[in-house]
Design a protein around this motif. Structure first.
Motif, PDB file in Angstrom:
ATOM      1  N   LEU A 123      20.856  10.960 -15.644  1.00 15.44           N
ATOM      2  CA  LEU A 123      22.099  11.604 -16.204  1.00 15.44           C
ATOM      3  C   LEU A 123      21.975  11.452 -17.933  1.00 15.44           C
ATOM      4  N   LEU A 124      21.405  10.213 -18.218  1.00 16.49           N
ATOM      5  CA  LEU A 124      21.487  10.055 -19.761  1.00 16.49           C
ATOM      6  C   LEU A 124      20.260  10.961 -20.306  1.00 16.49           C
ATOM      7  N   ARG A 125      19.291  10.809 -19.802  1.00 15.81           N
ATOM      8  CA  ARG A 125      18.074  11.500 -20.475  1.00 15.81           C
ATOM      9  C   ARG A 125      18.058  13.206 -20.245  1.00 15.81           C
ATOM     10  N   GLU A 126      18.348  13.536 -19.051  1.00 19.44           N
ATOM     11  CA  GLU A 126      18.328  15.096 -18.919  1.00 19.44           C
ATOM     12  C   GLU A 126      19.379  15.845 -19.214  1.00 19.44           C
ATOM     13  N   TYR A 127      20.703  15.087 -18.988  1.00 17.99           N
ATOM     14  CA  TYR A 127      22.039  15.982 -19.376  1.00 17.99           C
ATOM     15  C   TYR A 127      22.659  15.654 -20.686  1.00 17.99           C
ATOM     16  N   PHE A 128      22.564  14.395 -20.998  1.00 15.58           N
ATOM     17  CA  PHE A 128      23.089  13.768 -22.408  1.00 15.58           C
ATOM     18  C   PHE A 128      22.073  14.065 -23.211  1.00 15.58           C
ATOM     19  N   GLY A 129      20.671  13.905 -23.142  1.00 19.31           N
ATOM     20  CA  GLY A 129      19.776  13.959 -24.051  1.00 19.31           C
ATOM     21  C   GLY A 129      19.419  12.914 -24.725  1.00 19.31           C
ATOM     22  N   LEU A 130      19.646  11.550 -24.075  1.00 18.17           N
ATOM     23  CA  LEU A 130      19.527  10.273 -24.698  1.00 18.17           C
ATOM     24  C   LEU A 130      18.045   9.864 -23.955  1.00 18.17           C
ATOM     25  N   THR A 131      16.916  10.282 -24.636  1.00 19.09           N
ATOM     26  CA  THR A 131      15.821   9.987 -24.155  1.00 19.09           C
ATOM     27  C   THR A 131      15.165   8.673 -24.669  1.00 19.09           C
ATOM     28  N   GLY A 132      16.003   7.579 -25.262  1.00 17.12           N
ATOM     29  CA  GLY A 132      15.733   6.416 -25.684  1.00 17.12           C
ATOM     30  C   GLY A 132      15.230   5.468 -24.226  1.00 17.12           C
ATOM     31  N   SER A 133      15.936   5.525 -23.256  1.00 18.18           N
ATOM     32  CA  SER A 133      15.753   4.929 -21.916  1.00 18.18           C
ATOM     33  C   SER A 133      14.891   5.538 -21.231  1.00 18.18           C
ATOM     34  N   VAL A 137      29.660   6.778 -22.875  1.00 20.80           N
ATOM     35  CA  VAL A 137      28.381   6.661 -23.431  1.00 20.80           C
ATOM     36  C   VAL A 137      28.369   6.398 -24.572  1.00 20.80           C
ATOM     37  N   ASN A 138      28.035   5.208 -25.314  1.00 21.56           N
ATOM     38  CA  ASN A 138      27.685   5.166 -26.630  1.00 21.56           C
ATOM     39  C   ASN A 138      29.030   5.430 -27.442  1.00 21.56           C
ATOM     40  N   GLY A 139      30.120   5.152 -26.684  1.00 26.62           N
ATOM     41  CA  GLY A 139      31.427   5.185 -27.328  1.00 26.62           C
ATOM     42  C   GLY A 139      32.031   6.564 -27.053  1.00 26.62           C
ATOM     43  N   GLU A 181      31.526   1.383 -19.368  1.00 25.44           N
ATOM     44  CA  GLU A 181      30.773   1.680 -20.677  1.00 25.44           C
ATOM     45  C   GLU A 181      29.506   1.412 -20.704  1.00 25.44           C
ATOM     46  N   VAL A 182      28.704   2.511 -20.896  1.00 26.69           N
ATOM     47  CA  VAL A 182      27.386   2.495 -20.824  1.00 26.69           C
ATOM     48  C   VAL A 182      26.907   2.510 -22.435  1.00 26.69           C
ATOM     49  N   THR A 183      25.850   1.644 -22.833  1.00 30.91           N
ATOM     50  CA  THR A 183      25.155   1.675 -24.267  1.00 30.91           C
ATOM     51  C   THR A 183      23.554   1.546 -24.047  1.00 30.91           C
ATOM     52  N   THR A 184      23.186   2.618 -24.469  1.00 31.18           N
ATOM     53  CA  THR A 184      21.744   2.655 -24.608  1.00 31.18           C
ATOM     54  C   THR A 184      21.107   2.393 -25.713  1.00 31.18           C
ATOM     55  N   ILE A 185      19.955   2.619 -25.811  1.00 34.77           N
ATOM     56  CA  ILE A 185      19.256   1.950 -27.192  1.00 34.77           C
ATOM     57  C   ILE A 185      19.716   2.841 -28.273  1.00 34.77           C
ATOM     58  N   GLU A 186      20.107   4.179 -28.095  1.00 38.10           N
ATOM     59  CA  GLU A 186      20.728   4.903 -29.269  1.00 38.10           C
ATOM     60  C   GLU A 186      22.031   4.372 -29.737  1.00 38.10           C
ATOM     61  N   GLY A 187      22.820   3.791 -28.756  1.00 34.54           N
ATOM     62  CA  GLY A 187      24.000   3.345 -29.003  1.00 34.54           C
ATOM     63  C   GLY A 187      24.044   1.770 -29.790  1.00 34.54           C
ATOM     64  N   LEU A 188      22.872   1.177 -30.212  1.00 35.04           N
ATOM     65  CA  LEU A 188      23.046  -0.040 -30.555  1.00 35.04           C
ATOM     66  C   LEU A 188      22.991  -0.110 -32.037  1.00 35.04           C
TER      67      LEU A 188
END
Ligand SMILES: Cc1cc2nc3c(=O)[nH]c(=O)nc-3n(C[C@H](O)[C@H](O)[C@H](O)COP(=O)(O)OP(=O)(O)OC[C@H]3O[C@@H](n4cnc5c(N)ncnc54)[C@H](O)[C@@H]3O)c2cc1C
Ligand code: SF4
Ligand code: FES
Lengths: 150, 326
Positions: free
Chosen positions: A88-98, A70-72, A133-140
């Motif tokens: 998974l991204l929002r609640e467990y990895f704290g990546l709330t951009g999606s 996730v984002n590298g 490989e997942v890229t979220t808005i945080e990873g751009l």
């Protein structure tokens, strides 16, 4: 370069409308207290819920282990099979951009890149993400340079 | 969502074994995960088939195309062979869903997708398709999006796929693999009208795997295209749609393939329109005359009385676009 993070576990999705999840969750927590060492964030490592004969058959487990980037950053987690990639991204990895809009594929607020293709994370089961490989808005961002979308 | 076991398979034999034991195939997941979350679908085991080698578009010996069941909608729409031989297929795909969904969704899953009838998706509503014998809330309910052709007393839901309308027009066939080996079904026999068993939507046996959709060769030059009429320009299913393919030589239409979407319980092939066109010279008058009986047999519902006329106009307009007269 991808960093390896320690393995963690994810409890079942929080959805109050489902009759069957309440006992499941209770069982999960009861079990996780007993096995303390392998538990993170109230979840359990896959398999502990099952009887000895079932435990061997990964296919029968309600949760599964999955490794994804996730984002590298390389992550290995055990997810309840029902968990969406979005949760998974929002609640467990704290990546709330999606964002979670419709949760049904109709708004696009949850868009992420999976192996470079944009998809709806709300209709993607996390358990299917092995090796991707997942890229979220945080990873751009490129270093300190924000991406125009950010 | 109810709990389920998850297993990934890497060859078709493994898939069939899991399917025979009652496992449910998951391809893109864009229909299945959505309906599982609504608890309309409650599979006990998901069999992930995304690793199977069914991802290619290949030319057939006889000049047609074979589209693997796991080819994504975006891959099929962008494929050069599809674009040059059957623009009606790429147009139907590009007018479907969204770019994100098309990157996930597959051709096999697309023709297996379930109706978008809102009562079907609402587990508290009466719906014979979801729960046989419970009634049909759409008959007396809000039925603007529903079917006017091929309906029964038990169900009036449309088949929502766009590309299936193109497949029906082109007389595609569906390749299936089951425990007893392979079989091929004409597209017209693959999707079922509701009759008294609306819960059965496809002529697929338990555990059978779709391996490909095959498009037959058609005489060249062939012009084709897809028109979709909807309430808003994106993320919306068809109110009506038309798939048209015409082979014109020496100024005369030699072959015509026409089907409509959004109006039938299955993609609606229009043989009467086709027959009217063959042997004639393209003209404004011809398009208008050909569609005069397109909606024959229609049984409109309270909120979709506009559909028979909209169907005629949609087909007429698409004949004009493809047939080249203004
Ligand atoms: C918001 C939204 C808008 C949409 N708009 C449109 C639209 O405008 N036009 C349109 O045409 N569609 C539209 N769709 C539907 C979309 O195209 C379908 O959901 C998609 O094509 C299904 O494919 P999938 O691979 O995701 O199927 P899945 O969800 O994986 O599977 C669907 C069904 O097919 C079965 N299945 C899948 N593959 C096989 C196989 N190889 N053999 C046997 N069984 C199989 C599964 O068991 C399941 O029952 C929309 C969907 C959404 C969510
Ligand atoms: S039209 Fe068909 S799918 Fe819709 S409520 Fe009636 S029976 Fe169910
Ligand atoms: S949250 Fe609306 S498409 Fe995913």
């Amino acid at each position: 370069m991808s960093t390896d993070l320690p393995e963690s576990a994810v409890p079942p999705p929080t959805d109050s409308s489902e009759p069957s999840s309440a006992p499941t969750r209770r069982t999960f927590i009861a079990t996780s207290t007993a096995v303390g060492g392998v538990v993170l964030a109230g979840g359990v490592i896959g398999g502990t819920l099952l009887g000895p004969e079932e435990a061997g058959a990964a296919a029968a487990a309600p949760s599964s282990r999955v490794s994804l980037t996730v984002n590298g950053t390389r992550r290995t987690v055990t997810v309840d099979n029902r968990t969406s990639l979005l949760d998974l991204l929002r609640e467990y990895f704290g990546l709330t951009g999606s964002k979670k809009g419709c949760n049904a594929g109709a708004c696009g607020a949850c868009t992420v890149l999976v192996d470079g293709h944009r998809v709806n994370a709300c209709l993607t089961l996390a358990v299917r993400m092995e090796g991707v490989e997942v890229t979220t808005i945080e990873g751009l961002a490129d270093g300190d340079q924000l991406h125009p979308l950010q | 969502m109810y709990p389920f076991a998850y297993t990934r398979v890497s060859d078709t034999r493994e898939a069939l074994n899991a399917g025979r034991r009652g496992g449910r195939y998951i391809a893109g997941g864009t229909t299945l995960v959505d309906l599982m979350r609504e608890t309309v679908e409650r599979p006990e085991t998901l069999v992930d088939i995304s690793g199977l080698p069914l991802r290619e578009v290949t030319a057939t010996e006889r000049g047609g195309l074979r589209i693997g069941a796991l080819v994504t909608m975006s891959q099929a729409a962008a494929d050069r062979k599809v674009r040059s031989l059957y623009p009606v297929i790429s147009e139907a795909l590009e007018l479907s869903a969204s770019a994100q969904l098309r990157n996930m969704a597959t051709i096999g899953g697309n023709i297996m997708q379930r109706t978008r009838c809102t009562y079907f998706r609402d587990v508290t509503a009466a719906c014979n398709k979801r729960e046989p014998g419970s009634g049909c809330a759409a008959r007396e309910g809000f039925n603007r999006m529903h079917a006017i052709l091929g309906t029964s007393d038990d169900c009036v839901a449309t088949h929502p796929s766009d590309v299936a309308v193109a497949f029906a027009a082109l007389e595609a066939s569906v390749h299936l693999l089951g425990p007893d080996g392979e079989r091929t079904l004409p597209f017209a026999d693959f999707l079922l009208r509701p009759g008294s068993t609306p819960n059965r939507e496809q002529a697929v046996q338990r555990g059978e795997l779709i391996t490909a959709v095959e498009i037959p060769a058609l005489p060249r030059p062939l012009r084709s295209g897809y028109l979709k009429v909807r309430d808003r320009q994106s993320y919306e299913f068809a109110l009506t749609s038309a798939a048209v393919a015409l082979h014109v030589s020496g100024g005369v239409i030699r072959e015509a393939k026409v089907a409509a979407g959004g109006v039938g319980t299955v993609p609606w092939k229009l043989p009467a329109v086709e027959q009217h066109l063959v042997g004639e010279r393209p003209s404004e008058a011809l398009w208008a005359a050909a569609v005069a009986r397109a909606a024959e047999g229609a049984r409109p519902l309270r909120h979709n009385r506009f559909k028979p006329e909209l169907l005629q106009r949609t087909v007429e307009r698409q004949l004009r676009i493809v047939g080249g007269t203004k």
